[in-house]
Design an enzyme around this catalytic site. Structure first.
Site, PDB file in Angstrom:
ATOM      1  N   SER A 142       0.850  -1.193   0.000  1.00  0.00           N
ATOM      2  CA  SER A 142       0.000   0.000   0.000  1.00  0.00           C
ATOM      3  C   SER A 142       0.886   1.243   0.000  1.00  0.00           C
ATOM      4  O   SER A 142       2.085   1.167   0.323  1.00  0.00           O
ATOM      5  CB  SER A 142      -0.880  -0.012   1.258  1.00  0.00           C
ATOM      6  OG  SER A 142      -1.563   1.210   1.446  1.00  0.00           O
ATOM      7  N   TYR A 155      -3.979  -0.584  10.024  1.00  0.00           N
ATOM      8  CA  TYR A 155      -3.748  -0.828   8.597  1.00  0.00           C
ATOM      9  C   TYR A 155      -2.335  -0.422   8.210  1.00  0.00           C
ATOM     10  O   TYR A 155      -1.627  -1.161   7.506  1.00  0.00           O
ATOM     11  CB  TYR A 155      -4.781  -0.054   7.776  1.00  0.00           C
ATOM     12  CG  TYR A 155      -4.722  -0.325   6.295  1.00  0.00           C
ATOM     13  CD1 TYR A 155      -5.397  -1.403   5.746  1.00  0.00           C
ATOM     14  CD2 TYR A 155      -3.997   0.501   5.438  1.00  0.00           C
ATOM     15  CE1 TYR A 155      -5.362  -1.658   4.380  1.00  0.00           C
ATOM     16  CE2 TYR A 155      -3.942   0.254   4.077  1.00  0.00           C
ATOM     17  CZ  TYR A 155      -4.621  -0.823   3.559  1.00  0.00           C
ATOM     18  OH  TYR A 155      -4.573  -1.089   2.199  1.00  0.00           O
TER      19      TYR A 155
END
Length: 250
Positions: A142, A155
């Site tokens: 990510s 996250y």
């Protein structure tokens, strides 16, 4: 272009009910691979789309956040088409809350799926691929593998860790014929990013920073995934490939 051909290969792709996972599964199938599609919810649409282009596909429904599910899942996956040549660890989740209010349950939900499942499924695939003498593992990282983000501490922690696992496994397995790499998508329009798209100010700020001037689409990940799954990337190990429209370069 033969080095990009995946004919005769089987790919296990997680998180295939939609978005990035669905697009990658279809992209690998378009390059010739048979697909084992794994998701917690229904992947019928993905499987039907793959079969409609003349490729083989099988579906498994499983909650990857429970580690006890992983060994039987991998064994079943390997039984469909004669083994697993490619693993794509795409399944993931996100919980949004300020760090001071981030609950323990949200933290562990994210870590169990985004991190623990990635390692333990890679471990199973790695053992299988070492015996076969070759294999490709692609982890989905990510932009928050490099940045801190806002209101997503679990996250962010998980995606930083995914890049670390990618490098650690590459160090151990590159000499055994296995390439372990990652793709770090930029801002891709999916269910996970829907709250950002709906936030007019945040959406505008994101688009203004992206040199390409737009959000990414799941289909933008097809080509990079085929590259990392194919023999074209045989000398690429422990790399995190950013597909971000130039976000990190800005």
């Amino acid at each position: 272009m033969n080095s990009f051909d995946l004919s005769g290969k089987t790919a296990l792709v997680t998180g295939t009910s939609g978005g990035i996972g669905q697009a990658i599964a279809i992209g690998l199938a378009e390059a010739g691979a048979s697909i084992v599609a794994v998701s917690a919810s229904n992947s019928d649409e993905t499987v039907e789309m793959i079969r409609s282009i003349g490729r083989k596909a099988a579906q498994i429904s499983a909650d990857l956040s429970h580690s006890d599910n992983l060994e039987p899942l991998f064994a079943e996956s390997a039984s469909f088409f004669g083994g697993i040549d490619i693993l794509v660890n795409n399944a993931g989740t996100i919980r949004r809350a300020p760090a001071a209010e981030h609950s323990r349950s949200d933290w562990f939900d994210v870590i169990d799926l985004n991190l623990n499942a990635v390692f333990f499924l890679s471990q199973l695939a790695g053992r299988h691929m070492i015996e076969r003498g070759s294999g490709k593992i692609i982890n989905i990282a990510s932009m928050l593998s490099f940045q801190g983000g806002i209101n997503v501490p679990g996250y962010t922690a998980s995606k930083h860790a995914v890049t670390g696992i990618t490098k650690a496994l590459a160090n151990e397995w590159a000499g055994k014929g296995i390439q372990v790499n990652a793709i770090a998508p930029g801002y891709i329009a999916t269910r996970n990013t829907a709250p950002l798209i709906a936030d007019e100010k945040r959406n505008q700020a994101i688009v203004e920073r992206i040199p390409a001037g737009r959000w990414g689409k799941p289909e933008d990940l097809k080509g990079p995934a085929v590259f990392l799954a194919s023999s074209a990337s045989d000398y690429m190990n422990g790399h995190v490939l950013c597909v971000d429209g130039g976000w990190l370069a800005r």
